[in-house]
Design a protein around this motif. Structure first.
Motif, PDB file in Angstrom:
ATOM      1  N   THR A 211      -8.090   0.964   0.877  1.00 37.55           N
ATOM      2  CA  THR A 211      -8.254   1.065  -0.577  1.00 37.55           C
ATOM      3  C   THR A 211      -7.647  -0.146  -1.265  1.00 37.55           C
ATOM      4  O   THR A 211      -8.228  -0.705  -2.212  1.00 37.55           O
ATOM      5  N   LEU A 212      -6.473  -0.575  -0.793  1.00 36.85           N
ATOM      6  CA  LEU A 212      -5.822  -1.740  -1.374  1.00 36.85           C
ATOM      7  C   LEU A 212      -6.694  -2.980  -1.235  1.00 36.85           C
ATOM      8  O   LEU A 212      -6.887  -3.730  -2.202  1.00 36.85           O
TER       9      LEU A 212
ATOM     10  N   ARG B 299      -4.369   1.222   3.061  1.00 37.03           N
ATOM     11  CA  ARG B 299      -4.594  -0.229   3.147  1.00 37.03           C
ATOM     12  C   ARG B 299      -6.042  -0.591   2.839  1.00 37.03           C
ATOM     13  O   ARG B 299      -6.308  -1.595   2.179  1.00 37.03           O
TER      14      ARG B 299
ATOM     15  N   ALA C 206       0.827  -1.210   0.000  1.00 38.32           N
ATOM     16  CA  ALA C 206       0.000   0.000   0.000  1.00 38.32           C
ATOM     17  C   ALA C 206       0.856   1.254   0.000  1.00 38.32           C
ATOM     18  O   ALA C 206       0.578   2.220  -0.726  1.00 38.32           O
TER      19      ALA C 206
END
Length: 526
Positions: free
Chosen positions: A506-507, A504, A497
């Motif tokens: 979003t990942l 994180r 990330a």
């Protein structure tokens, strides 16, 4: 506003927090559990209070983001003053970098806002245990065969506290329980604690690893066999169900049970009786069944590898145990507990602490092998230790898997790859094949100067056009880049990330969108 305290009684807790609402909430939570809350609205006032009489304070609860003096500066001032008190830091939704910085500065534990009263109480309780050497010695002398209770389970994180709460409830009845989670997260420990808290405490607790038994012997081992029941059956054998009669049978890796044996297990669960191989009549058994799996059982049902009727019989009370990377708050406590235990087992003539840098290193790592890997890493460090505490240099395999993370402090410990080309890094990564570090072997690092960069150059190209000569869709390029990053950083989600420049959360959302399994590097390489 000056420092003040509440009514007398319990442990003395200093709260350093600039937000008046948060101060009031923390004060109420602390007093609810019988402690005394001393409140300071910023770091400067907190230090003034400690200068006047720090000997009365047992634990400090510290906010990291404050005006005048932030939490990191406060921790540094404590160190300069020679004050050695357990400090619980409060963080927002920031990344692991801030937490690592706080651990390096001397924090004992960290909690994420908004923090529940139960979470802060658990963290304070853990901090108060820090200097109870007698209790630690008693725990270390406890026999391996002794009953394991919920008090033996580290549960500082909200996710793990939820697991303990569910397990407590399950212990009050004979309801079938399925413990779900990756290998090494401590499923058997929770199963034993359920047994110890139930009315079957003191009765047999029998463990069967369904994945470790040859398929042709599973039925005999579970249900037993009569003499002469098959070739080689020279004597009568009592199965695990009969061994566990009156107690608990723990079926580990239940998803690996052969289909033909699942039929007999279903009868045992439904009717409370088993069919011994070679016997003419069924036998009644009184067994509490707890199952564990690292597989998605509903997917196994869809694939025809697990009986649907058995699934619904067993999966009455599922408890999902989080991976260690999802409960990083527990890592410092687990590491300290392992260090204490192994120091006693190795008969060291002194207690063994863990340095702040070592705790920061252990907290930053994602532990693909979970608690079992952390335990093995600490065991190795204890065996090789020479001083009064474990240092970050005692965990070289872990440091080697966090590229460049600690290069500034220990340039000889981690390869500085900040100026290397992507092809060089990819080739160097291929020379590091250890999956667990301390748990399953050491990580070998190859000097970048000796790497043949031509070998990996073609693997480090993301093509911008398709076979028709048109520019590829952005989503396709993004998916390929994420897969490459996961492989490149060996599944270290925080590192992935950070290097991709996204959060994180979003990942993880993108992994779900693209159907990427972060725990399967083979698929990511595709």
């Amino acid at each position: 506003m000056t420092v003040y305290n509440s009514a007398k009684g319990g442990a003395q807790i200093l709260v350093v927090e600039d937000d008046p609402i948060q101060r009031r909430l923390l004060k109420n939570a602390i007093e609810r559990h019988g402690h005394v809350a001393h409140l300071a609205e910023n770091g400067r006032l907190g230090l003034e209070f400690l200068k006047r009489g720090n000997d009365q304070i047992n634990v400090i609860v510290l906010d990291l983001m404050m005006p005048e003096m932030n939490g990191i500066e406060f921790l540094g001032a404590l160190n300069d003053m020679g004050i050695d008190l357990p400090v619980i830091v409060q963080t927002g939704q920031g990344g692991i970098d801030t937490v690592v910085q706080a651990m390096r500065a001397g924090a004992f534990d960290f909690v994420v806002k908004p923090v529940s009263p139960e979470r802060i109480a658990a963290s304070i309780a853990n901090a108060l245990k820090l200097d109870q050497r007698e209790a630690k010695a008693r725990a270390g002398r406890k026999s391996r065969s002794s009953s394991i209770t919920f008090d033996d389970i580290v549960s500082a994180s909200p996710a793990m506290m939820r697991v303990i709460d569910l397990a407590h409830r399950a212990a009050q009845s004979n309801i079938p329980v399925v413990l779900e989670g990756e290998s090494g997260v401590g499923k058997e420990l929770v199963a034993r604690a359920i047994q110890a808290a139930s009315d079957r405490a003191g009765k047999p607790f029998v463990t069967v690893n369904c994945g470790a038994i040859p398929h042709n012997l599973v039925e005999s081992i579970l249900f037993g066999h009569e003499k002469g029941a098959f070739t080689g059956a020279a004597e009568r054998h009592v199965g695990k169900f009969m061994e566990a009669d009156g107690g608990t049978l723990f079926l580990d890796e239940i998803g690996d049970l052969p289909l033909e044996v699942q039929v007999k297990l279903l009868r045992a669960v439904q009717q409370g009786e088993i069919e011994t191989v070679g016997a003419r009549v069924a036998q009644k058994v009184n067994v509490r069944l707890i199952s564990a799996t690292n597989k998605d059982l509903i997917e196994e049902v869809k694939a025809g590898r697990f009986r649907e009727d058995l699934y619904y019989r067993l999966n009455v009370f599922p408890i999902t145990m989080p991976a260690l990377r999802r409960r990083k708050e527990d890592i410092p406590h687990l590491a300290r507990a392992f260090a204490d235990r192994f120091a006693l087992e190795q008969k060291l003539d002194h207690s063994l602490g863990i340095s702040n840098d070592a705790l920061a290193l252990l907290t930053a790592y994602d532990w693909p092998g979970n608690i079992r890997q952390l335990e093995n890493a600490v065991f190795r460090a204890v065996v090789l230790s020479e001083g009064p505490e474990l240092l970050d240099t005692d965990f070289p395999q872990i440091a080697a898997q966090l590229p460049g993370y600690f290069a500034a402090e220990h340039p000889t410990l981690v390869v500085d790859n900040s100026h290397a080309s992507s092809a060089e890094l990819l080739a160097a990564e291929r020379s590091e094949r250890a999956s667990y570090g301390g748990a399953h072997g050491s990580t070998a690092t190859t000097p970048l100067a000796s790497v043949d960069t031509s070998a990996g150059a073609s693997d480090n190209v993301i093509v911008s056009t398709n076979t028709s000569g048109d520019v590829r869709k952005l989503a396709d390029v993004e998916e390929e880049l994420i897969r490459f990053a996961l492989k490149f950083y060996r599944g270290q989600m925080s590192q992935v990330a950070r290097k991709l420049g996204i959060g994180r959360s979003t990942l993880y959302r993108k992994l779900k969108d693209y159907g990427i399994d972060p725990d399967d590097p083979q698929k990511n390489a595709a």
